[in-house]
Scaffold this motif. Structure first.
Motif, PDB file in Angstrom:
ATOM      1  N   GLU A  26      17.729  28.980 -21.642  1.00 34.52           N
ATOM      2  CA  GLU A  26      17.955  27.812 -22.485  1.00 34.52           C
ATOM      3  C   GLU A  26      18.759  26.831 -21.639  1.00 34.52           C
ATOM      4  OE1 GLU A  26      18.247  25.097 -25.646  1.00 34.52           O
ATOM      5  OE2 GLU A  26      16.787  26.606 -25.097  1.00 34.52           O
ATOM      6  N   PHE A  27      18.223  25.640 -21.473  1.00 35.58           N
ATOM      7  CA  PHE A  27      18.841  24.641 -20.612  1.00 35.58           C
ATOM      8  C   PHE A  27      19.790  23.764 -21.428  1.00 35.58           C
ATOM      9  CE2 PHE A  27      14.850  25.911 -18.727  1.00 35.58           C
ATOM     10  CZ  PHE A  27      15.234  26.191 -17.425  1.00 35.58           C
ATOM     11  N   LYS A  63      24.985  27.613 -13.174  1.00 38.14           N
ATOM     12  CA  LYS A  63      25.479  26.240 -13.047  1.00 38.14           C
ATOM     13  C   LYS A  63      25.040  25.692 -11.695  1.00 38.14           C
ATOM     14  CE  LYS A  63      29.835  23.691 -12.643  1.00 38.14           C
ATOM     15  NZ  LYS A  63      31.302  23.825 -12.624  1.00 38.14           N
ATOM     16  N   GLY A  64      24.568  24.453 -11.685  1.00 37.70           N
ATOM     17  CA  GLY A  64      24.197  23.840 -10.425  1.00 37.70           C
ATOM     18  C   GLY A  64      23.604  22.467 -10.643  1.00 37.70           C
ATOM     19  N   ASN A  65      23.117  21.882  -9.558  1.00 39.70           N
ATOM     20  CA  ASN A  65      22.414  20.616  -9.716  1.00 39.70           C
ATOM     21  C   ASN A  65      20.994  20.917 -10.183  1.00 39.70           C
ATOM     22  OD1 ASN A  65      20.690  21.097  -7.454  1.00 39.70           O
ATOM     23  ND2 ASN A  65      22.267  20.304  -6.071  1.00 39.70           N
ATOM     24  N   LEU A  66      20.222  19.905 -10.452  1.00 37.35           N
ATOM     25  CA  LEU A  66      18.885  20.096 -11.015  1.00 37.35           C
ATOM     26  C   LEU A  66      18.005  20.979 -10.127  1.00 37.35           C
ATOM     27  CD1 LEU A  66      16.709  19.552 -13.118  1.00 37.35           C
ATOM     28  CD2 LEU A  66      16.207  17.412 -11.935  1.00 37.35           C
ATOM     29  N   ILE A  84      12.182  19.778 -18.072  1.00 32.71           N
ATOM     30  CA  ILE A  84      13.557  20.080 -17.672  1.00 32.71           C
ATOM     31  C   ILE A  84      14.118  18.929 -16.832  1.00 32.71           C
ATOM     32  CG2 ILE A  84      15.051  21.775 -16.537  1.00 32.71           C
ATOM     33  CD1 ILE A  84      13.404  22.737 -19.095  1.00 32.71           C
ATOM     34  N   GLU A  85      13.310  18.406 -15.925  1.00 32.08           N
ATOM     35  CA  GLU A  85      13.754  17.275 -15.097  1.00 32.08           C
ATOM     36  C   GLU A  85      14.100  16.076 -15.981  1.00 32.08           C
ATOM     37  OE1 GLU A  85      11.274  18.007 -10.970  1.00 32.08           O
ATOM     38  OE2 GLU A  85      10.213  17.135 -12.690  1.00 32.08           O
ATOM     39  N   ASN A  86      13.289  15.822 -16.981  1.00 32.26           N
ATOM     40  CA  ASN A  86      13.538  14.708 -17.895  1.00 32.26           C
ATOM     41  C   ASN A  86      14.819  14.932 -18.700  1.00 32.26           C
ATOM     42  OD1 ASN A  86      12.793  12.197 -19.103  1.00 32.26           O
ATOM     43  ND2 ASN A  86      12.179  13.345 -20.925  1.00 32.26           N
ATOM     44  N   TYR A  87      15.022  16.171 -19.180  1.00 31.59           N
ATOM     45  CA  TYR A  87      16.220  16.500 -19.971  1.00 31.59           C
ATOM     46  C   TYR A  87      17.491  16.277 -19.153  1.00 31.59           C
ATOM     47  CZ  TYR A  87      19.674  19.312 -22.492  1.00 31.59           C
ATOM     48  OH  TYR A  87      20.807  19.742 -23.137  1.00 31.59           O
TER      49      TYR A  87
END
Length: 144
Positions: A26-27, A63-66, A84-87
């Motif tokens: 879950e992002f 935890k991290g960058n995209l 996910i990129e859009n979120y």
């Protein structure tokens, strides 16, 4: 200290994927607390369902960058990675909750049923705690 349970809101589309076994992360733009790891998290399926439909545990928070989050979760190779990129657009730090012990309820609890017990109940955008002194606490804990 009062006992508590955590209820997380997830859009129905994604909640259904979790309970179908096709979504294992879950992002989120912020993590849950460490104290809530490996404890039941009750899922409120927002939008269409408006029900608590199941529960899972969060075994780990990544935890991290995209790019790091996409790679850790395997979404870098999936066709739906664009969601996910859009979120996470404009987010420096991203979180992926790794899910385990996923359990869909046979008798979900609707928001209208919850309001019969506690008329002013609202479901959160992210998550909320329901404490043992709340009349909904026992009703939610008994869901199967």
């Amino acid at each position: 200290m009062k006992e508590k349970i955590i209820v997380i809101s997830i859009l129905s589309y994604y909640a259904k994927q979790i309970f179908a076994g096709t979504k294992h992360f879950e992002f989120r733009k912020s993590p849950i607390k460490n104290e809530d790891l490996n404890k039941p998290v009750y899922v409120y399926s927002a939008k269409e369902d408006k029900k608590i439909i199941g529960k899972f545990e969060v075994s780990k928070v990544h935890k991290g960058n995209l790019d790091e989050i996409l790679k850790i979760t395997g979404y870098d190779k999936r066709q739906d990675k664009g969601e996910i990129e859009n979120y996470f657009k404009n987010s420096e730090t991203c979180f992926a909750l790794e899910l385990s012990c996923v359990n869909k309820f046979t008798c979900p609890l609707s928001l209208s049923e919850m309001r019969k017990i506690q008329s002013n109940i609202t479901m959160p955008q992210y998550y909320t705690y329901i404490y043992s002194n709340n009349p909904l606490f026992d009703k939610i804990k008994k869901l199967k």
